[in-house]
Enzyme design. Sequence first.
Site, PDB file in Angstrom:
ATOM      1  N   ARG A 120       1.294  31.590 -40.652  1.00  0.00           N
ATOM      2  CA  ARG A 120       1.113  30.403 -40.176  1.00  0.00           C
ATOM      3  C   ARG A 120       1.956  29.346 -39.932  1.00  0.00           C
ATOM      4  NH1 ARG A 120      -3.754  30.501 -43.408  1.00  0.00           N
ATOM      5  NH2 ARG A 120      -5.559  31.514 -42.251  1.00  0.00           N
ATOM      6  N   LYS A 142      10.330  24.663 -27.655  1.00  0.00           N
ATOM      7  CA  LYS A 142       9.426  25.512 -26.871  1.00  0.00           C
ATOM      8  C   LYS A 142       9.541  26.925 -27.218  1.00  0.00           C
ATOM      9  CE  LYS A 142       8.365  22.556 -22.664  1.00  0.00           C
ATOM     10  NZ  LYS A 142       8.654  22.503 -21.193  1.00  0.00           N
ATOM     11  N   GLU A 184      22.037  24.921 -15.861  1.00  0.00           N
ATOM     12  CA  GLU A 184      21.198  23.920 -16.570  1.00  0.00           C
ATOM     13  C   GLU A 184      22.179  22.872 -17.121  1.00  0.00           C
ATOM     14  OE1 GLU A 184      17.839  24.141 -16.817  1.00  0.00           O
ATOM     15  OE2 GLU A 184      17.442  26.523 -16.578  1.00  0.00           O
ATOM     16  N   LYS A 226      19.418  16.710 -24.062  1.00  0.00           N
ATOM     17  CA  LYS A 226      18.163  17.337 -24.495  1.00  0.00           C
ATOM     18  C   LYS A 226      17.597  16.762 -25.768  1.00  0.00           C
ATOM     19  CE  LYS A 226      15.251  21.140 -24.260  1.00  0.00           C
ATOM     20  NZ  LYS A 226      14.835  22.440 -23.837  1.00  0.00           N
ATOM     21  N   GLU A 236       5.665  16.870 -24.356  1.00  0.00           N
ATOM     22  CA  GLU A 236       5.697  16.933 -22.875  1.00  0.00           C
ATOM     23  C   GLU A 236       4.345  16.264 -22.323  1.00  0.00           C
ATOM     24  OE1 GLU A 236       7.192  20.473 -20.838  1.00  0.00           O
ATOM     25  OE2 GLU A 236       6.575  19.777 -19.202  1.00  0.00           O
ATOM     26  N   ARG A 241       9.961  14.343 -21.122  1.00  0.00           N
ATOM     27  CA  ARG A 241      10.218  15.922 -20.874  1.00  0.00           C
ATOM     28  C   ARG A 241       9.970  16.722 -19.924  1.00  0.00           C
ATOM     29  NH1 ARG A 241       9.899  19.848 -26.306  1.00  0.00           N
ATOM     30  NH2 ARG A 241      11.171  21.441 -25.352  1.00  0.00           N
ATOM     31  N   ASN A 245      12.199  19.748 -15.913  1.00  0.00           N
ATOM     32  CA  ASN A 245      11.675  20.801 -15.071  1.00  0.00           C
ATOM     33  C   ASN A 245      12.359  20.667 -13.561  1.00  0.00           C
ATOM     34  OD1 ASN A 245       9.988  22.023 -17.073  1.00  0.00           O
ATOM     35  ND2 ASN A 245       8.308  20.563 -16.592  1.00  0.00           N
ATOM     36  N   HIS A 248      12.715  23.498 -11.115  1.00  0.00           N
ATOM     37  CA  HIS A 248      12.054  24.571 -11.668  1.00  0.00           C
ATOM     38  C   HIS A 248      10.600  24.928 -10.692  1.00  0.00           C
ATOM     39  CE1 HIS A 248      14.462  24.042 -15.087  1.00  0.00           C
ATOM     40  NE2 HIS A 248      13.702  25.105 -15.783  1.00  0.00           N
ATOM     41  N   HIS A 252      10.865  28.683  -9.490  1.00  0.00           N
ATOM     42  CA  HIS A 252       9.795  29.508 -10.152  1.00  0.00           C
ATOM     43  C   HIS A 252       9.297  30.221  -9.070  1.00  0.00           C
ATOM     44  CE1 HIS A 252       8.921  27.704 -14.548  1.00  0.00           C
ATOM     45  NE2 HIS A 252       9.720  28.710 -14.394  1.00  0.00           N
ATOM     46  N   HIS A 266      17.166  33.456 -13.849  1.00  0.00           N
ATOM     47  CA  HIS A 266      16.418  32.021 -13.934  1.00  0.00           C
ATOM     48  C   HIS A 266      17.324  30.653 -13.740  1.00  0.00           C
ATOM     49  CE1 HIS A 266      13.805  28.937 -15.560  1.00  0.00           C
ATOM     50  NE2 HIS A 266      14.674  28.329 -16.319  1.00  0.00           N
TER      51      HIS A 266
HETATM   52  P1  NAD Z   1      18.721  36.350 -22.145  1.00  0.00           P
HETATM   53  O1  NAD Z   1      18.342  36.065 -23.327  1.00  0.00           O
HETATM   54  O2  NAD Z   1      18.057  37.501 -21.273  1.00  0.00           O
HETATM   55  O3  NAD Z   1      20.301  36.792 -21.961  1.00  0.00           O
HETATM   56  C1  NAD Z   1      20.870  37.066 -20.713  1.00  0.00           C
HETATM   57  C2  NAD Z   1      21.787  38.354 -21.062  1.00  0.00           C
HETATM   58  O4  NAD Z   1      22.737  38.175 -21.707  1.00  0.00           O
HETATM   59  C3  NAD Z   1      20.872  39.382 -21.712  1.00  0.00           C
HETATM   60  O5  NAD Z   1      21.187  40.599 -21.133  1.00  0.00           O
HETATM   61  C4  NAD Z   1      21.443  39.430 -23.050  1.00  0.00           C
HETATM   62  O6  NAD Z   1      21.397  40.564 -23.694  1.00  0.00           O
HETATM   63  C5  NAD Z   1      22.743  39.071 -22.763  1.00  0.00           C
HETATM   64  N1  NAD Z   1      23.507  38.373 -23.935  1.00  0.00           N
HETATM   65  C6  NAD Z   1      23.361  37.142 -24.763  1.00  0.00           C
HETATM   66  N2  NAD Z   1      24.337  36.834 -25.343  1.00  0.00           N
HETATM   67  C7  NAD Z   1      25.399  37.536 -24.983  1.00  0.00           C
HETATM   68  C8  NAD Z   1      26.802  37.497 -25.352  1.00  0.00           C
HETATM   69  N3  NAD Z   1      27.211  36.431 -26.094  1.00  0.00           N
HETATM   70  N4  NAD Z   1      27.554  38.275 -24.837  1.00  0.00           N
HETATM   71  C9  NAD Z   1      27.102  39.316 -23.896  1.00  0.00           C
HETATM   72  N5  NAD Z   1      25.935  39.309 -23.676  1.00  0.00           N
HETATM   73  C10 NAD Z   1      25.164  38.409 -24.073  1.00  0.00           C
HETATM   74  O7  NAD Z   1      18.598  35.055 -20.891  1.00  0.00           O
HETATM   75  P2  NAD Z   1      18.970  33.611 -21.174  1.00  0.00           P
HETATM   76  O8  NAD Z   1      19.265  33.222 -19.748  1.00  0.00           O
HETATM   77  O9  NAD Z   1      19.751  33.210 -22.160  1.00  0.00           O
HETATM   78  O10 NAD Z   1      17.370  32.692 -21.283  1.00  0.00           O
HETATM   79  C11 NAD Z   1      16.308  33.162 -20.219  1.00  0.00           C
HETATM   80  C12 NAD Z   1      15.064  32.939 -21.228  1.00  0.00           C
HETATM   81  O11 NAD Z   1      15.087  31.668 -21.589  1.00  0.00           O
HETATM   82  C13 NAD Z   1      13.842  33.136 -20.189  1.00  0.00           C
HETATM   83  O12 NAD Z   1      12.751  33.813 -20.821  1.00  0.00           O
HETATM   84  C14 NAD Z   1      13.386  31.620 -20.124  1.00  0.00           C
HETATM   85  O13 NAD Z   1      12.125  31.426 -20.053  1.00  0.00           O
HETATM   86  C15 NAD Z   1      13.775  31.220 -21.484  1.00  0.00           C
HETATM   87  N6  NAD Z   1      14.017  29.561 -21.318  1.00  0.00           N
HETATM   88  C16 NAD Z   1      13.367  29.031 -22.617  1.00  0.00           C
HETATM   89  C17 NAD Z   1      13.439  27.543 -22.548  1.00  0.00           C
HETATM   90  C18 NAD Z   1      12.856  26.645 -23.753  1.00  0.00           C
HETATM   91  O14 NAD Z   1      12.943  25.572 -23.782  1.00  0.00           O
HETATM   92  N7  NAD Z   1      12.325  27.615 -24.807  1.00  0.00           N
HETATM   93  C19 NAD Z   1      14.231  26.843 -21.717  1.00  0.00           C
HETATM   94  C20 NAD Z   1      14.859  27.583 -20.632  1.00  0.00           C
HETATM   95  C21 NAD Z   1      14.746  29.005 -20.466  1.00  0.00           C
HETATM   96  N1  GLY Z   2      13.392  23.752 -20.668  1.00  0.00           N
HETATM   97  C1  GLY Z   2      12.290  22.827 -20.860  1.00  0.00           C
HETATM   98  C2  GLY Z   2      11.969  22.050 -22.000  1.00  0.00           C
HETATM   99  O1  GLY Z   2      12.495  22.250 -22.871  1.00  0.00           O
HETATM  100  O2  GLY Z   2      11.035  21.193 -21.973  1.00  0.00           O
END
Ligand code: NAD
Ligand code: GLY
Length: 364
Positions: A120, A142, A184, A226, A236, A241, A245, A248, A252, A266
Amino acid sequence: MRTISVDLAGRPYDIRIAAGLLARAGEHVAPFAKGRRVAIVTDANAAIHLPTLTASLDASGVASEAIVLPPGEATKSWAQLAALCDRLLALGVERGDVVVALGGGVIGDLVGFACAILKRGCGFVQVPTTLLAQVDSSVGGKTAINTAAGKNLIGAFHQPALVLIDPEVLATLPPRELAAGYAEVVKYGLIDDAAFFGWCEANGAVLLAGELALQEHAIAHSVEAKARIVAADEFETNGTRALLNLGHTFGHALEAEARFDGSLLHGEAVAAGCALAFRYSARLGLCAASDAERVADHWRSVGLPAGLAGIAASGERLVEHMRHDKKMAAGTLPFLLARGIGTTFLDRSVDLADVAAFLDEERR
Ligand code: NAD
Ligand code: GLY
């Protein structure tokens, strides 16, 4: 070291940013590791930085056990979530423990969600290793996984106990991933900080070439933005917040059309989406066409998509993807539009048929 606090009522937490911080992570994690042990979850690519992290934890008297998952968006799945929870339970993770997420947004989102539901709710520390994760996903709580019905549809708000950001880990990131994360960064300028957009225009290319001081400045500036936005609207609900987006909704739709198969990252979709949001705003007479052109010019100058990103689908097909957006409410979809660079606002009266016509014009 720069420390930025996310000012949440009763539950503030720090984001600490410094070049070389990973090698000193142990002293920062130790106060949160009550049992003097932590589980680290990473993926096979980010694991290149695992030895530095474990050595640092060792030096601070914190034992660690690593779980290495496959890289890629597919890891944010029910199956990986279940397997991860089972492994964390087998390691005896307790409510008072912290789990360390070492990786990009995929690892951060998955581990954050696992920690939201494990016993939990247990604590976690974000150690983001992509630029996208450092400036966006590691901050704000998030967490989510994907299902067959779409991205991030199952999740929770669960804030980390601490975020440790070391820009030096970006040196191993593929250039395309670095550029995607940079979208971003620029987004914060487009939302409400025209001066920062100007800074990006002046410094973006050198930052992407690997200049550490510029990366550190951009990360700290983005995280400050942020943290401010999350503190104003953690769940949000009041429209603040939602500004994050920007780009986005268009983005998307492009990502969905590209089937999330890696052909459009992304951050690339967000860049394209911001360009489209500004051009659509100009078409509605809300913002100057020259502002929309400035946004597109900046994306082109750093090799990011400034329009439909090669997606040939009809406007109606792209709008159909938008209709499945989880922000859709009572038949309307809130859109982030702009009156200019740094003056983004939420518009709930956008006509989706008009958006489809605009996208058809864009394709010609
Ligand atoms: P990711 O985590 O897939 O990383 C991108 C690639 O880089 C992967 O292949 C990973 O293995 C590699 N990698 C990571 N660090 C590395 C390093 N230092 N050296 C070499 N390779 C490395 O993708 P991302 O772009 O970091 O994140 C995308 C994800 O984040 C999506 O799922 C999206 O929905 C999510 N997201 C979440 C939020 C949130 O607020 N929670 C906001 C934006 C995006
Ligand atoms: N990446 C959008 C949020 O954190 O609200």
